[in-house]
Design a protein around this motif. Structure first.
Motif, PDB file in Angstrom:
ATOM      1  N   MET B 173       0.795  -1.226   0.000  1.00  0.00           N
ATOM      2  CA  MET B 173       0.000   0.000   0.000  1.00  0.00           C
ATOM      3  C   MET B 173       0.826   1.275   0.000  1.00  0.00           C
ATOM      4  SD  MET B 173      -3.160  -0.376  -0.483  1.00  0.00           S
ATOM      5  CE  MET B 173      -4.178   0.946   0.176  1.00  0.00           C
ATOM      6  N   GLY B 174       1.956   1.281   0.719  1.00  0.00           N
ATOM      7  CA  GLY B 174       2.676   2.546   0.837  1.00  0.00           C
ATOM      8  C   GLY B 174       1.735   3.613   1.378  1.00  0.00           C
ATOM      9  N   MET B 175       1.691   4.741   0.696  1.00  0.00           N
ATOM     10  CA  MET B 175       0.795   5.809   1.141  1.00  0.00           C
ATOM     11  C   MET B 175      -0.477   5.877   0.298  1.00  0.00           C
ATOM     12  SD  MET B 175       3.882   8.443   1.779  1.00  0.00           S
ATOM     13  CE  MET B 175       2.988   9.971   1.684  1.00  0.00           C
ATOM     14  N   ALA B 176      -0.826   4.747  -0.335  1.00  0.00           N
ATOM     15  CA  ALA B 176      -1.968   4.746  -1.250  1.00  0.00           C
ATOM     16  C   ALA B 176      -3.290   4.990  -0.518  1.00  0.00           C
ATOM     17  CB  ALA B 176      -2.026   3.432  -2.025  1.00  0.00           C
TER      18      ALA B 176
END
Lengths: 284, 300
Positions: B173-176
């Motif tokens: 996801m990261g910063m999604a």
């Protein structure tokens, strides 16, 4: 208002509306272009997979599908997540974490549907993911005179991509330094040396080639190479240097040192005992 | 007023909750099912589809690729490998048959987010919001392709929430999460149905594939329409309905031909009179229908 006027007015309004939308889109596009300028350079520690096109071309070819990541048997490759310093969705690896194992069948290149990883790369030894550089000569154990040699030993192209060059150790005066030298004509940038470096922070690092490599002046020619290519000296030989040596002696700079010509007459005998015997005879 | 706050209430009462939501549920099932096929590999080691919606390989043989991404890449000046061209042609042919924006309604995972925002807007009776021109998306589409040409890169993919969200769910996801929240709040508070129905260039691209799509929804029983407005209330592209539903007077057929109809079939769900159903675009009402009578009624 006439019918024609009405039509013109309608056209005018339609034009203005479309122009407004176009301007909005153009503004956004300009913002995007500016933003991309800031994110474009790849961080030095991120390395693209083998066969990756030059960065600018790569970003126009890669659709960020991750198929190369999936087919990497060593989980070396990662897709950049949103918020990473690498452009989001593009594949890269960090050599210090997991280096490229240089598979013979190069599955990541085979998996790429777009050609962002160039299919013409069929021999992994031809890959140029980056270039290893021994960046810290102060802390490299081999530079300190120790026999670490780990980067040299783990190199998949040992003696081709990294060789150990013996040099005199001026600190001890009697030992040899084995200096790891990276050869750009063989180094694939796999990163195994950086991964294996025993220091807490690697002294040898794989960097993008343009960061790791200098370039000779375009007009530079190495005399000794040109001489070899031509099979002889290309310039008029210099006037023989005259050394201030005793008559009958010459000096060889390529190892032999001081040489006494054979036919030279000297007052001294070749055998030191002769001198002693002579002295004893005179004493009698 | 309550009818529009809770569109479909009549249909639920008449047909029951399940039948009044059957297409919606099927759609969510397809969206999650396809995501599950992508996730079964990384989660359970069962590799059915590898990659993500940008480009994928199904069962190690079938390449499927997004034609919009390929188009961006072509504009960026990259000559592609045949694999992605074949994959993109298969996908383009599929959406040509079932309707380009079926991608939006049945596959894209931004859709549940913006649907939720639209649903919440109705429930909370939020009336304010910018009414963006629906044509904006085509200008944005042009912008994404032109900037791809200028920059020589897939510039839109830096921010494209559709591909970012899908990829992030599969690859990390990261910063999604920010993308999800931003889109949700944008649609909820700033612009009703703002993203999917007005701005998204990806949807705009897919709509262009729907010009001659055979599979279409038709208002086959438009004469029974009781003007409850529920279909308009749930439709993400309500501008496509009137010609088909109310066009009898002008002699327009009952087939919804608007290229931005996502074939989501929510109109079929919420209609208590069963006006809509799936047909081909060549559907012609039979003479026996009471069209003529109803036409005069509309006129009066």
């Amino acid at each position: 208002m006439g019918k024609a006027d009405n039509k013109v007015d309608q056209l005018r309004r339609r034009f203005l509306r479309a122009a407004g939308q176009a301007c909005g889109a153009a503004l956004l596009g300009m913002g995007l272009l500016t933003y991309s300028r800031q994110t474009q350079p790849l961080p030095a520690m991120a390395i693209r997979p083998p066969g990756a096109l030059a960065e600018a071309d790569f970003l126009g070819a890669c659709v960020r599908c991750g198929l190369c990541v999936r087919d990497c048997p060593y989980h070396t490759l990662k897709l950049a997540e949103l918020g990473d310093t690498v452009i989001t969705g593009t594949p890269y690896f960090t050599a210090r974490d997991i280096p490229c194992e240089m598979c013979d069948d190069i599955p990541c290149v085979v998996a790429c549907p777009t050609g962002a990883l160039n299919k013409s790369l069929t021999n992994i030894d031809d890959a140029r993911m980056g270039l290893a550089a021994l960046v810290d000569q102060e802390n490299c154990l081999n530079y300190l005179g120790l026999r670490c040699d780990v980067c040299y030993r783990v190199c998949p192209l040992i003696n081709k991509a990294i060789s150990l060059e013996p040099q005199h150790n001026p600190r001890t005066g009697k030992h040899t330094l084995f200096i790891p030298i990276v050869h750009s004509n063989a180094c694939t940038g796999c990163g195994k040396c950086e991964h294996a470096c025993v220091l807490p922070e690697a002294a040898i690092k794989v960097l993008p080639t343009q960061l790791a490599k200098g370039a000779p002046g375009r007009h530079y020619r190495l005399g000794w190479e040109e001489k070899q290519k031509a099979g002889g000296s290309l310039v008029e030989p210099d006037k023989e240097h005259e050394y201030n040596l005793p008559k009958g002696y010459r000096y060889d700079y390529e190892g032999q040192g001081l040489i006494k010509e054979n036919d030279t007459q000297t007052p001294f005998s070749h055998n030191p005992l002769d001198t002693l015997n002579k002295q004893q005879e005179q004493a009698k | 007023m309550t009818a529009l706050l809770r569109p479909g209430a009549d249909a639920i009462e008449l047909k029951g909750w399940w039948r009044a939501h059957q297409w919606l549920l099927l759609r969510r099932l397809v969206q999650l099912g396809i995501l599950a096929l992508f996730l079964s590999g990384p989660w359970f080691g069962v590799w059915i589809i590898k990659g993500n919606i940008a480009s994928s390989l199904t069962l190690e043989v079938l390449p499927l690729s997004d034609p919009y991404l390929l188009t961006q890449s072509l504009f960026a000046g990259h000559w592609p490998e045949t694999t992605i061209v074949i994959g993109a042609l298969i996908i383009a042919a599929f959406y040509f048959l079932v309707g380009g924006r079926v991608y939006c309604g049945w596959i894209c995972l931004v859709n549940p987010i913006t649907d939720l925002a639209a649903w919440l807007r109705q429930r909370l009776n939020i009336k304010d919001g910018a009414r963006l021109p629906r044509q904006s998306r085509y200008w944005l589409l042009a912008m994404t392709l032109i900037t791809a040409g200028i920059s020589g890169s897939l510039l839109w993919e830096l921010v494209n929430p559709v591909t970012i969200l899908y990829r992030s769910l599969i690859f990390g996801m990261g910063m999604a999460g920010i993308v999800v929240v931003t889109l949700f709040l944008f649609d909820l508070l700033l612009a009703p149905r703002g993203w999917c129905s007005h701005l998204c260039p990806m949807g705009a691209f897919y709509s262009l594939l729907a010009r001659y799509t055979p599979l279409r929804i038709s208002a086959v029983k438009r004469e029974s329409c009781n003007d409850c407005m529920d279909c308009y209330a749930v439709c993400p592209e309500p501008q496509v309905i009137p010609p088909a539903l109310k066009g009898a007077v002008q002699g327009i057929g009952p087939v919804i031909t608007g290229i931005n109809c996502t074939n989501c079939a929510r109109c079929i769900d919420v209609c208590s009179k069963d006006v809509f159903r799936f047909t081909t675009r060549f559907y012609k009402p039979t003479k026996t229908s009471s069209n003529t009578f109803k036409q005069s009624e509309v006129l009066s």
